[in-house]
Scaffold this active site. Sequence first.
Site, PDB file in Angstrom:
ATOM      1  N   ASP A  42     -17.141  33.261 133.894  1.00 58.01           N
ATOM      2  CA  ASP A  42     -15.941  33.591 134.674  1.00 58.01           C
ATOM      3  C   ASP A  42     -15.534  35.052 134.466  1.00 58.01           C
ATOM      4  OD1 ASP A  42     -15.063  33.356 132.100  1.00 58.01           O
ATOM      5  OD2 ASP A  42     -13.389  32.013 132.554  1.00 58.01           O
ATOM      6  N   ASP A  81     -19.781  28.413 134.302  1.00 56.49           N
ATOM      7  CA  ASP A  81     -18.461  28.366 133.646  1.00 56.49           C
ATOM      8  C   ASP A  81     -17.473  27.559 134.476  1.00 56.49           C
ATOM      9  OD1 ASP A  81     -17.545  29.286 131.229  1.00 56.49           O
ATOM     10  OD2 ASP A  81     -17.369  31.374 131.855  1.00 56.49           O
ATOM     11  N   GLU A 179     -16.882  33.228 120.286  1.00 53.91           N
ATOM     12  CA  GLU A 179     -16.572  34.596 120.746  1.00 53.91           C
ATOM     13  C   GLU A 179     -15.581  35.276 119.804  1.00 53.91           C
ATOM     14  OE1 GLU A 179     -15.602  34.902 124.907  1.00 53.91           O
ATOM     15  OE2 GLU A 179     -15.035  37.015 124.721  1.00 53.91           O
TER      16      GLU A 179
HETATM   17  O1  KIV Z   1     -17.559  34.544 131.037  1.00 55.03           O
HETATM   18  C1  KIV Z   1     -18.263  35.040 130.148  1.00 55.03           C
HETATM   19  O2  KIV Z   1     -18.887  36.101 130.322  1.00 55.03           O
HETATM   20  C2  KIV Z   1     -18.356  34.352 128.871  1.00 55.03           C
HETATM   21  C3  KIV Z   1     -19.125  35.012 127.775  1.00 55.03           C
HETATM   22  C4  KIV Z   1     -18.323  36.081 127.159  1.00 55.03           C
HETATM   23  C5  KIV Z   1     -19.602  34.052 126.772  1.00 55.03           C
HETATM   24  O3  KIV Z   1     -17.817  33.305 128.734  1.00 55.03           O
END
Ligand code: KIV
Length: 263
Positions: A42, A81, A179
């Site tokens: 996302d 995501d 993270e």
């Molecule tokens: O959306 C994204 O890029 C993420 C990464 C930072 C793991 O969730």
Amino acid sequence: MNVHDFLSKKKENKKITMLTCYDYWSAKILNETDVDCLLVGDSLSMVMHGYNDTTHATIDMMALHCKSVSKGAPNKYLVGDMPFLSFRKGLSSTMSAVEKIMQSGAHCVKIEGVKGHEEIIEHIVSSGVPVMGHLGLTPQSIHALGGHKVQGKESEHQDRILNEAKKLQDLGCFSLVLECIPKSLATQISSKLFIPTIGIGAGSGVDGQVLVLQDLLGMSPSFQPKFLKQYINGFEMIQSAVNEYVCEVNDRSFPEEKHSYGD
Ligand code: KIV
């Protein structure tokens, strides 16, 4: 790569590599690389759409980008995501969102946090959809966290993240993104779980790494968080190629005869 390979890699002590990917043309490049899996994150709301944070990503956006990436990288394992609040509006709405992401070409969904959506995660897993967890800095909660900050510095908070990691494993998640947490905490979590951890800003003691593709390529030279390594200065490379083109058009050295059609 399939969902079982994540666990096998951890058992065999082999690292997992993941990169974000949002579009068809970069997917085509990544499809021809050794990277294990792609995340339609996302973060695309910031990187591709210019918003300040990830709360602007919608299911429609995610589905559109998942479709492009799955067309461009048919050989790669694709993580989709679940965007802001998409898994917090009740079971039926969540399952429609999951359906949309999976039918757009994802092989699993990634969900931030755990508190308050334990049953939803269990239901998604038992519906046959693999779930990747995401703890530590969970950017969808940026307004509650007060900014993009390292999480888990205090021991009380560390215990909470460790317990949440165990919970996600118990709920059936097959892997877990960590993270921006201290290396020692990420290493401890990784050693206590049988599912692999994939870190960003979590040090080297995790089972794999993930970065945003554009960050690795140096597309925003001023974005220099501690955890990031820019492998090339993509911004300057593109800027100089474009300026060379403009210069050659202006001085009439492009196009040459070989770029022109005959009669
Ligand atoms: O959306 C994204 O890029 C993420 C990464 C930072 C793991 O969730």
